[in-house]
Write a protein that holds these residues in place. Structure first.
Motif, PDB file in Angstrom:
ATOM      1  N   VAL A  36      52.484  21.269  -7.915  1.00  0.00           N
ATOM      2  CA  VAL A  36      51.687  21.667  -9.083  1.00  0.00           C
ATOM      3  C   VAL A  36      50.614  20.521  -9.538  1.00  0.00           C
ATOM      4  O   VAL A  36      50.956  19.161  -9.182  1.00  0.00           O
ATOM      5  CB  VAL A  36      52.631  21.877 -10.372  1.00  0.00           C
ATOM      6  CG1 VAL A  36      53.679  22.939 -10.158  1.00  0.00           C
ATOM      7  CG2 VAL A  36      53.182  20.664 -10.823  1.00  0.00           C
ATOM      8  N   GLU A  37      49.851  20.856 -10.319  1.00  0.00           N
ATOM      9  CA  GLU A  37      48.909  19.692 -10.949  1.00  0.00           C
ATOM     10  C   GLU A  37      49.487  18.932 -11.787  1.00  0.00           C
ATOM     11  O   GLU A  37      50.399  19.270 -12.839  1.00  0.00           O
ATOM     12  CB  GLU A  37      47.768  20.609 -11.438  1.00  0.00           C
ATOM     13  CG  GLU A  37      46.690  21.205 -10.625  1.00  0.00           C
ATOM     14  CD  GLU A  37      45.392  21.703 -11.233  1.00  0.00           C
ATOM     15  OE1 GLU A  37      44.767  21.034 -12.256  1.00  0.00           O
ATOM     16  OE2 GLU A  37      45.042  22.830 -10.935  1.00  0.00           O
ATOM     17  N   LYS A  41      52.426  17.601 -17.009  1.00  0.00           N
ATOM     18  CA  LYS A  41      52.322  17.076 -18.457  1.00  0.00           C
ATOM     19  C   LYS A  41      52.383  17.994 -19.650  1.00  0.00           C
ATOM     20  O   LYS A  41      53.061  17.848 -20.594  1.00  0.00           O
ATOM     21  CB  LYS A  41      51.257  16.214 -18.604  1.00  0.00           C
ATOM     22  CG  LYS A  41      51.182  14.979 -17.738  1.00  0.00           C
ATOM     23  CD  LYS A  41      50.134  13.918 -17.788  1.00  0.00           C
ATOM     24  CE  LYS A  41      50.479  12.768 -18.162  1.00  0.00           C
ATOM     25  NZ  LYS A  41      49.287  11.607 -18.224  1.00  0.00           N
ATOM     26  N   GLN A  42      51.551  19.180 -19.401  1.00  0.00           N
ATOM     27  CA  GLN A  42      51.718  20.153 -20.345  1.00  0.00           C
ATOM     28  C   GLN A  42      52.975  20.844 -20.463  1.00  0.00           C
ATOM     29  O   GLN A  42      53.503  21.074 -21.798  1.00  0.00           O
ATOM     30  CB  GLN A  42      50.635  21.427 -19.880  1.00  0.00           C
ATOM     31  CG  GLN A  42      49.378  20.883 -20.252  1.00  0.00           C
ATOM     32  CD  GLN A  42      48.384  22.173 -19.858  1.00  0.00           C
ATOM     33  OE1 GLN A  42      48.967  23.008 -19.002  1.00  0.00           O
ATOM     34  NE2 GLN A  42      47.016  22.110 -20.123  1.00  0.00           N
ATOM     35  N   ALA A  43      53.799  20.969 -19.451  1.00  0.00           N
ATOM     36  CA  ALA A  43      54.989  21.579 -19.779  1.00  0.00           C
ATOM     37  C   ALA A  43      56.060  20.644 -20.367  1.00  0.00           C
ATOM     38  O   ALA A  43      56.976  20.941 -21.220  1.00  0.00           O
ATOM     39  CB  ALA A  43      55.759  21.836 -18.316  1.00  0.00           C
ATOM     40  N   VAL A  44      55.835  19.233 -20.071  1.00  0.00           N
ATOM     41  CA  VAL A  44      56.524  18.341 -20.624  1.00  0.00           C
ATOM     42  C   VAL A  44      56.298  18.164 -22.244  1.00  0.00           C
ATOM     43  O   VAL A  44      57.265  18.054 -23.138  1.00  0.00           O
ATOM     44  CB  VAL A  44      56.509  16.840 -20.127  1.00  0.00           C
ATOM     45  CG1 VAL A  44      57.175  15.702 -21.009  1.00  0.00           C
ATOM     46  CG2 VAL A  44      57.049  16.983 -18.624  1.00  0.00           C
ATOM     47  N   ARG A  45      54.903  18.234 -22.353  1.00  0.00           N
ATOM     48  CA  ARG A  45      54.565  18.012 -24.112  1.00  0.00           C
ATOM     49  C   ARG A  45      55.140  19.265 -24.615  1.00  0.00           C
ATOM     50  O   ARG A  45      55.549  19.279 -26.084  1.00  0.00           O
ATOM     51  CB  ARG A  45      53.136  17.891 -23.965  1.00  0.00           C
ATOM     52  CG  ARG A  45      52.821  16.611 -23.813  1.00  0.00           C
ATOM     53  CD  ARG A  45      51.083  16.591 -24.216  1.00  0.00           C
ATOM     54  NE  ARG A  45      50.679  15.100 -23.689  1.00  0.00           N
ATOM     55  CZ  ARG A  45      49.890  14.880 -22.558  1.00  0.00           C
ATOM     56  NH1 ARG A  45      49.517  15.852 -21.833  1.00  0.00           N
ATOM     57  NH2 ARG A  45      49.497  13.897 -22.284  1.00  0.00           N
ATOM     58  N   ARG A  46      55.082  20.817 -23.980  1.00  0.00           N
ATOM     59  CA  ARG A  46      55.655  21.784 -24.951  1.00  0.00           C
ATOM     60  C   ARG A  46      57.199  21.757 -25.058  1.00  0.00           C
ATOM     61  O   ARG A  46      57.549  22.195 -25.978  1.00  0.00           O
ATOM     62  CB  ARG A  46      55.101  22.944 -24.011  1.00  0.00           C
ATOM     63  CG  ARG A  46      53.828  23.259 -24.058  1.00  0.00           C
ATOM     64  CD  ARG A  46      53.850  25.008 -23.724  1.00  0.00           C
ATOM     65  NE  ARG A  46      54.139  25.006 -22.346  1.00  0.00           N
ATOM     66  CZ  ARG A  46      53.388  24.896 -21.268  1.00  0.00           C
ATOM     67  NH1 ARG A  46      51.998  24.713 -21.489  1.00  0.00           N
ATOM     68  NH2 ARG A  46      53.470  24.992 -20.196  1.00  0.00           N
ATOM     69  N   SER A  64      64.551  22.161 -15.743  1.00  0.00           N
ATOM     70  CA  SER A  64      64.815  23.109 -16.838  1.00  0.00           C
ATOM     71  C   SER A  64      63.185  23.495 -17.560  1.00  0.00           C
ATOM     72  O   SER A  64      63.300  24.489 -18.197  1.00  0.00           O
ATOM     73  CB  SER A  64      65.527  22.612 -17.984  1.00  0.00           C
ATOM     74  OG  SER A  64      65.025  21.600 -18.556  1.00  0.00           O
ATOM     75  N   VAL A  65      62.315  22.699 -17.458  1.00  0.00           N
ATOM     76  CA  VAL A  65      61.090  22.819 -17.765  1.00  0.00           C
ATOM     77  C   VAL A  65      60.139  23.511 -16.902  1.00  0.00           C
ATOM     78  O   VAL A  65      59.548  24.535 -17.147  1.00  0.00           O
ATOM     79  CB  VAL A  65      60.492  21.487 -18.252  1.00  0.00           C
ATOM     80  CG1 VAL A  65      58.792  21.707 -18.723  1.00  0.00           C
ATOM     81  CG2 VAL A  65      61.134  20.711 -19.576  1.00  0.00           C
ATOM     82  N   LEU A  66      60.233  22.900 -15.605  1.00  0.00           N
ATOM     83  CA  LEU A  66      59.546  23.683 -14.455  1.00  0.00           C
ATOM     84  C   LEU A  66      60.528  24.588 -13.669  1.00  0.00           C
ATOM     85  O   LEU A  66      61.403  24.200 -12.986  1.00  0.00           O
ATOM     86  CB  LEU A  66      58.968  22.709 -13.398  1.00  0.00           C
ATOM     87  CG  LEU A  66      57.956  21.566 -13.967  1.00  0.00           C
ATOM     88  CD1 LEU A  66      57.782  20.628 -12.850  1.00  0.00           C
ATOM     89  CD2 LEU A  66      56.749  22.346 -14.603  1.00  0.00           C
TER      90      LEU A  66
END
Length: 162
Positions: free
Chosen positions: A30-31, A36-41, A91-93
């Motif tokens: 993934v990019e 980073k977006q998935a982590v921030r969410r 669990s995020v990805l």
């Protein structure tokens, strides 16, 4: 996935074994931005002992020490994930690829932990033998210590001297 590739991407920062966000993104295919977006969410899943952001000085030091990393120009400092943070990423990805890669990464962390324990056991045994046979084998123990922890070579400065 080759365990050696993963182990080569595990580095030590702040006294912890960690992986950088762009290496994880590459492994998950993934990019980095998406990771980073998935982590921030889901930032509540990543306390400081799971994930942290490098300071500018840490980033500069890391860049100067690691020639082999493919450093891309970036505005933001990379996120750094501990073993627990990497586990939380699954669990995020939620893709099947992320789950498979996570399993391999956790195996790499466990393997490195086993090697560290074995190394410390060997050092402990050498210490005990050194106490027992101190005078007889002093040179042998000195040579063994040198092999386990060779002295770092002084690097020649590149560039102009002030």
């Amino acid at each position: 996935m080759d365990l050696q590739i993963i182990q080569n991407r595990i580095i030590e920062i702040r006294g912890q074994r960690v992986m950088l966000d762009f290496h994880l993104a590459e492994l998950y295919e993934v990019e980095t931005k998406v990771l980073k977006q998935a982590v921030r969410r889901n930032i509540e899943r990543f306390p400081e002992d799971f994930m942290f952001e490098l300071t500018k000085s840490e980033l500069d030091k890391l860049r100067s020490q690691t020639v082999t990393f493919d450093w891309k120009p970036t505005t933001y400092a990379p996120f750094v994930f501990t073993e627990q943070g990497v586990a939380m990423l699954s669990s995020v990805l939620k893709s099947k690829k992320a789950i498979r890669v996570n399993v391999e990464i956790i195996r790499a962390f466990v393997q490195l932990r086993k090697l560290a324990i074995q190394n410390s056991e060997i050092i402990h045994r050498i210490d005990e033998m050194e106490k027992k046979y101190d005078k007889q084998f002093k040179e042998v123990f000195t040579a063994l210590r040198y092999l386990i922890h060779p002295p770092e070579k002084e690097r020649r400065r590149i560039g102009y001297k002030k």
